[in-house]
Enzyme design. Structure first.
Site, PDB file in Angstrom:
ATOM      1  CE  LYS A 223      27.693 -16.738  17.460  1.00 19.66           C
ATOM      2  NZ  LYS A 223      28.740 -16.695  18.478  1.00 19.66           N
TER       3      LYS A 223
ATOM      4  CB  ALA B 273      24.429 -23.429  26.578  1.00 17.42           C
TER       5      ALA B 273
ATOM      6  CB  ALA C  97      24.382 -18.068  17.175  1.00 20.29           C
TER       7      ALA C  97
ATOM      8  CG  ASP D  20      24.525 -14.043  18.288  1.00 25.00           C
ATOM      9  OD1 ASP D  20      25.077 -12.928  18.183  1.00 25.00           O
ATOM     10  OD2 ASP D  20      24.914 -14.931  19.067  1.00 25.00           O
TER      11      ASP D  20
HETATM   12  O1  C5P Z   1      20.801 -10.847  22.881  1.00 27.30           O
HETATM   13  P1  C5P Z   1      20.869 -12.111  23.644  1.00 27.30           P
HETATM   14  O2  C5P Z   1      19.585 -12.422  24.367  1.00 27.30           O
HETATM   15  O3  C5P Z   1      21.340 -13.275  22.843  1.00 27.30           O
HETATM   16  O4  C5P Z   1      21.954 -11.884  24.763  1.00 27.30           O
HETATM   17  C1  C5P Z   1      22.078 -12.758  25.860  1.00 27.30           C
HETATM   18  C2  C5P Z   1      22.881 -12.085  26.949  1.00 27.30           C
HETATM   19  O5  C5P Z   1      24.241 -11.926  26.530  1.00 27.30           O
HETATM   20  C3  C5P Z   1      22.440 -10.679  27.307  1.00 27.30           C
HETATM   21  O6  C5P Z   1      21.412 -10.712  28.273  1.00 27.30           O
HETATM   22  C4  C5P Z   1      23.718 -10.061  27.854  1.00 27.30           C
HETATM   23  O7  C5P Z   1      23.944 -10.492  29.178  1.00 27.30           O
HETATM   24  C5  C5P Z   1      24.787 -10.717  26.999  1.00 27.30           C
HETATM   25  N1  C5P Z   1      25.166  -9.869  25.848  1.00 27.30           N
HETATM   26  C6  C5P Z   1      25.902  -8.719  26.074  1.00 27.30           C
HETATM   27  N2  C5P Z   1      26.273  -7.934  25.009  1.00 27.30           N
HETATM   28  C7  C5P Z   1      25.944  -8.295  23.743  1.00 27.30           C
HETATM   29  C8  C5P Z   1      25.195  -9.451  23.496  1.00 27.30           C
HETATM   30  C9  C5P Z   1      24.823 -10.228  24.572  1.00 27.30           C
HETATM   31  O8  C5P Z   1      26.231  -8.399  27.211  1.00 27.30           O
HETATM   32  N3  C5P Z   1      26.323  -7.503  22.751  1.00 27.30           N
END
Ligand code: C5P
Length: 330
Positions: free
Chosen positions: A21, A116, A120, A156
């Site tokens: 994405k 990274a 996503a 995501d």
């Molecule tokens: O949800 P996911 O594990 O992919 O998110 C990884 C990190 O990205 C979270 O631990 C947070 O630090 C940050 N994040 C955030 N706000 C979001 C999505 C992700 O701060 N809406």
């Protein structure tokens, strides 16, 4: 059109394909108490796919090949493994996907989405594992049920299941399909090194905390709003209207961590990009092209500028995670 092979008899192996994405809008609200940020984002799935094959096995294991494979964790931290285990728990296959006794699953991830990279990739693999295991185990969960499980694995994952173009609210997991005309041509430029999503959000918070008005007052973070101009441009199907409206609140943070990205964005603009933006938390740069032909020229120009590791030409929107092959192992 996706080709699906079904064979009679027990299904031993299922392959799902899942797209990367980009975010056409990524507006980030204040830091929440749970460590996340409320978002208003417009997700857009593009034709760069990972493939995940799940095969019935005694024990659960994961193999990762392709783009960035060695950087992907192979243990319980792997998002595809976590997704399979979460589906097993939710459907009463408790313990089996965790590799206790027969009923495990071998997860084979073939990566083309860099790790990274702000595309996503990890969430994509989790979404593909959910779809593939749902078919392998004949657990029959609906997309809505898979989405609920997926949202707990990563913000995501719901979009990786849905695909297309969608507005994401909350952590990005609450989705509404966006009305989009036509197809968009993109050039993606991959960075030399990855960026950690939590680190980029933290850098964004620090940059914002340091902001001051002219008379030295801290500048507060406002609640994000959906860009109605971007939504109208997407409905019109005109990439020249969409290009200037691409925005990403995480871009200053990504640029502060990898200053060379400025040169990549500049190279894209110089070679005809209608819009040039860091994708998600970066470091991938996404360039919107006028046509397939200008995307090819843009790709050659950005490659020649020597400011990124690799360049690909993709298009969007494309569908989300779906089964492409299902059958007995030969
Ligand atoms: O949800 P996911 O594990 O992919 O998110 C990884 C990190 O990205 C979270 O631990 C947070 O630090 C940050 N994040 C955030 N706000 C979001 C999505 C992700 O701060 N809406």
């Amino acid at each position: 059109m996706t080709h699906v092979t079904h064979v009679d008899g027990p299904t031993d192996s299922v392959t799902a394909r899942v797209p990367a994405k980009v975010n056409l809008q990524l507006s980030v609200g204040p830091l929440r108490e749970d460590g996340y940020h409320d978002l208003v984002t417009v997700f857009h799935a593009v034709s760069l796919f990972d493939e995940v094959t799940v095969t019935s096995a005694e024990r659960t294991s994961v193999i990762v090949t392709g783009e960035g494979g060695p950087a992907v964790p192979l243990g319980p931290a792997n998002l595809a493994v976590r997704a399979a285990a979460a589906l097993a728990r939710a459907t009463g296959r408790r313990g089996k996907a965790a590799g206790q006794g027969a009923g495990g699953v071998r997860i084979d991830i073939r990566k083309r989405i860099p790790v990274a990279a702000g595309l996503a990739g990890g969430s994509a693999d989790a979404a593909a594992a959910l779809v593939a295991c749902n078919e392998l185990w004949q657990t029959g969960l609906s997309v809505a049920e898979l989405t609920e499980i997926g949202a707990r694995i990563g913000s995501d994952v719901p979009f990786s299941l849905a695909g297309g173009t969608a507005v994401g609210l909350g952590r990005g997991e609450r989705l509404t399909t966006a009305l989009v005309s036509g197809s968009y041509q993109w050039v993606l430029a991959f960075g030399a090194a990855g960026l950690s999503t939590p680190d980029v959000y933290a850098a964004c918070d620090r940059l914002r905390a340091a902001r001051r008005t002219k008379d030295g007052q801290p500048v507060g973070v406002t609640e994000p709003q959906l860009s109605t101009a971007l939504m109208a441009a997407l409905r019109s199907g005109d990439p020249a209207a969409v290009g200037p409206l691409l925005t990403n609140d995480l871009q200053p943070a990504a640029l502060s961590m990898q200053p060379l990205l400025r040169r990549a964005l500049q190279a894209g603009r110089e070679h005809g990009a209608l819009g040039a933006i860091v994708s998600g938390s970066g470091p991938t740069c996404a360039f919107l092209a006028r046509s397939a032909e200008s995307a090819r020229e843009l790709a050659v120009g950005v490659t020649g500028a020597g400011v990124c590791r690799a360049v690909v030409h993709v298009s969007g929107p494309v569908p989300g995670a779906s089964v492409v092959q299902s059958g007995a192992v030969a």
